[in-house]
Design a protein around this motif. Structure first.
Motif, PDB file in Angstrom:
ATOM      1  N   TYR A   1      21.377  23.933 -23.749  1.00 17.88           N
ATOM      2  CA  TYR A   1      20.125  24.459 -23.197  1.00 17.88           C
ATOM      3  C   TYR A   1      18.931  23.800 -23.882  1.00 17.88           C
ATOM      4  O   TYR A   1      17.986  23.359 -23.218  1.00 17.88           O
ATOM      5  N   ASP A   2      18.964  23.715 -25.214  1.00 18.82           N
ATOM      6  CA  ASP A   2      17.870  23.087 -25.960  1.00 18.82           C
ATOM      7  C   ASP A   2      17.678  21.633 -25.552  1.00 18.82           C
ATOM      8  O   ASP A   2      16.546  21.155 -25.422  1.00 18.82           O
ATOM      9  N   LEU A   3      18.787  20.923 -25.355  1.00 17.46           N
ATOM     10  CA  LEU A   3      18.698  19.517 -24.938  1.00 17.46           C
ATOM     11  C   LEU A   3      18.035  19.404 -23.567  1.00 17.46           C
ATOM     12  O   LEU A   3      17.203  18.528 -23.340  1.00 17.46           O
ATOM     13  N   GLY A   4      18.393  20.299 -22.653  1.00 15.19           N
ATOM     14  CA  GLY A   4      17.767  20.300 -21.334  1.00 15.19           C
ATOM     15  C   GLY A   4      16.278  20.579 -21.413  1.00 15.19           C
ATOM     16  O   GLY A   4      15.465  19.947 -20.726  1.00 15.19           O
ATOM     17  N   ALA A   5      15.904  21.530 -22.255  1.00 19.43           N
ATOM     18  CA  ALA A   5      14.480  21.842 -22.434  1.00 19.43           C
ATOM     19  C   ALA A   5      13.743  20.640 -23.025  1.00 19.43           C
ATOM     20  O   ALA A   5      12.629  20.307 -22.605  1.00 19.43           O
ATOM     21  N   PHE A   6      14.377  19.968 -23.995  1.00 15.59           N
ATOM     22  CA  PHE A   6      13.770  18.778 -24.576  1.00 15.59           C
ATOM     23  C   PHE A   6      13.605  17.684 -23.525  1.00 15.59           C
ATOM     24  O   PHE A   6      12.561  17.023 -23.451  1.00 15.59           O
ATOM     25  N   ALA A   7      14.628  17.493 -22.689  1.00 16.07           N
ATOM     26  CA  ALA A   7      14.560  16.476 -21.633  1.00 16.07           C
ATOM     27  C   ALA A   7      13.391  16.770 -20.690  1.00 16.07           C
ATOM     28  O   ALA A   7      12.643  15.860 -20.319  1.00 16.07           O
ATOM     29  N   GLN A   8      13.237  18.020 -20.314  1.00 12.08           N
ATOM     30  CA  GLN A   8      12.146  18.386 -19.425  1.00 12.08           C
ATOM     31  C   GLN A   8      10.794  18.099 -20.082  1.00 12.08           C
ATOM     32  O   GLN A   8       9.889  17.545 -19.461  1.00 12.08           O
ATOM     33  N   LYS A   9      10.660  18.443 -21.334  1.00 13.41           N
ATOM     34  CA  LYS A   9       9.392  18.203 -22.039  1.00 13.41           C
ATOM     35  C   LYS A   9       9.120  16.711 -22.185  1.00 13.41           C
ATOM     36  O   LYS A   9       7.974  16.274 -22.082  1.00 13.41           O
TER      37      LYS A   9
ATOM     38  N   ALA B   1      12.599   1.229 -19.043  1.00  9.67           N
ATOM     39  CA  ALA B   1      13.102   1.936 -20.229  1.00  9.67           C
ATOM     40  C   ALA B   1      13.960   3.113 -19.789  1.00  9.67           C
ATOM     41  O   ALA B   1      13.677   3.753 -18.771  1.00  9.67           O
ATOM     42  N   VAL B   2      15.001   3.368 -20.547  1.00 14.30           N
ATOM     43  CA  VAL B   2      15.846   4.533 -20.316  1.00 14.30           C
ATOM     44  C   VAL B   2      16.028   5.245 -21.652  1.00 14.30           C
ATOM     45  O   VAL B   2      16.406   4.620 -22.642  1.00 14.30           O
ATOM     46  N   PHE B   3      15.724   6.530 -21.661  1.00 14.58           N
ATOM     47  CA  PHE B   3      15.982   7.354 -22.836  1.00 14.58           C
ATOM     48  C   PHE B   3      17.381   7.945 -22.679  1.00 14.58           C
ATOM     49  O   PHE B   3      17.679   8.540 -21.644  1.00 14.58           O
ATOM     50  N   TYR B   4      18.209   7.776 -23.689  1.00 10.44           N
ATOM     51  CA  TYR B   4      19.520   8.397 -23.687  1.00 10.44           C
ATOM     52  C   TYR B   4      19.508   9.545 -24.685  1.00 10.44           C
ATOM     53  O   TYR B   4      19.227   9.343 -25.868  1.00 10.44           O
ATOM     54  N   LEU B   5      19.781  10.741 -24.188  1.00 13.64           N
ATOM     55  CA  LEU B   5      19.828  11.913 -25.037  1.00 13.64           C
ATOM     56  C   LEU B   5      21.290  12.250 -25.294  1.00 13.64           C
ATOM     57  O   LEU B   5      22.095  12.318 -24.369  1.00 13.64           O
ATOM     58  N   THR B   6      21.609  12.452 -26.554  1.00 14.37           N
ATOM     59  CA  THR B   6      22.979  12.763 -26.937  1.00 14.37           C
ATOM     60  C   THR B   6      23.029  14.128 -27.605  1.00 14.37           C
ATOM     61  O   THR B   6      22.002  14.677 -28.012  1.00 14.37           O
TER      62      THR B   6
ATOM     63  N   ALA C   1      24.671  12.746 -22.922  1.00 20.58           N
ATOM     64  CA  ALA C   1      24.462  13.857 -22.002  1.00 20.58           C
ATOM     65  C   ALA C   1      23.501  13.542 -20.874  1.00 20.58           C
ATOM     66  O   ALA C   1      23.733  13.931 -19.729  1.00 20.58           O
ATOM     67  N   VAL C   2      22.418  12.849 -21.182  1.00 18.76           N
ATOM     68  CA  VAL C   2      21.354  12.653 -20.194  1.00 18.76           C
ATOM     69  C   VAL C   2      20.776  11.251 -20.340  1.00 18.76           C
ATOM     70  O   VAL C   2      20.570  10.782 -21.456  1.00 18.76           O
TER      71      VAL C   2
END
Length: 139
Positions: free
Chosen positions: A62-70, A46-51, A108-109
């Protein structure tokens, strides 16, 4: 944006990472295992793609990065491995052919999630820069 367009600091950091990984992996792993793993998105089930909207502020990034880490910490808490890799977002046009991600969203990620294989490649741990290179504390 491909890596050649990146600032000198991250480019140098990635070059050092690649050299360290090359020195760690065996010739067979480099010749077949690593390249093949990249081409197959590290065999992630599985791959999560964050946009994020194309014109987002730095705070949203910054918020997206924090969400990715969580998200990655939550996966770890569930006994899963996770990894962020450039390979997951390298070809956004191809991703959009498979997933319904609108053009107004930047891909983005990409975060791979799954059970980590017990092999030499997965035991690689990158070197870290000293805190002096990435942190400044002012009195």
């Amino acid at each position: 944006m491909h890596r050649v367009n990146w600032d000198e600091f991250p480019r140098d950091n990635m070059a050092k990472l690649n050299l360290h990984r090359t020195n760690y992996l065996t010739k067979d792993e480099l010749d077949s295992g690593w390249a093949e793993a990249q081409q197959n998105l590290y065999y992630a089930p599985a791959v999560f793609y964050l946009t994020i909207p194309q014109n987002s502020s730095n705070w949203s990034i910054y918020d997206l990065g924090a969400f990715a880490q969580k998200l990655m910490l939550a996966a770890t808490d569930m006994g899963l491995g996770s990894m962020v890799a450039y390979e997951f977002v390298k070809y956004p046009d191809e991703i959009r052919q498979i997933l319904p991600i609108p053009e107004k969203e930047a891909i983005a990620v990409g975060i791979a999630v799954g059970y980590e294989a017990e092999d030499h490649i997965n035991n690689f741990r990158s070197e870290r820069l000293s805190l002096d290179n990435v942190l400044q504390i002012f009195d």
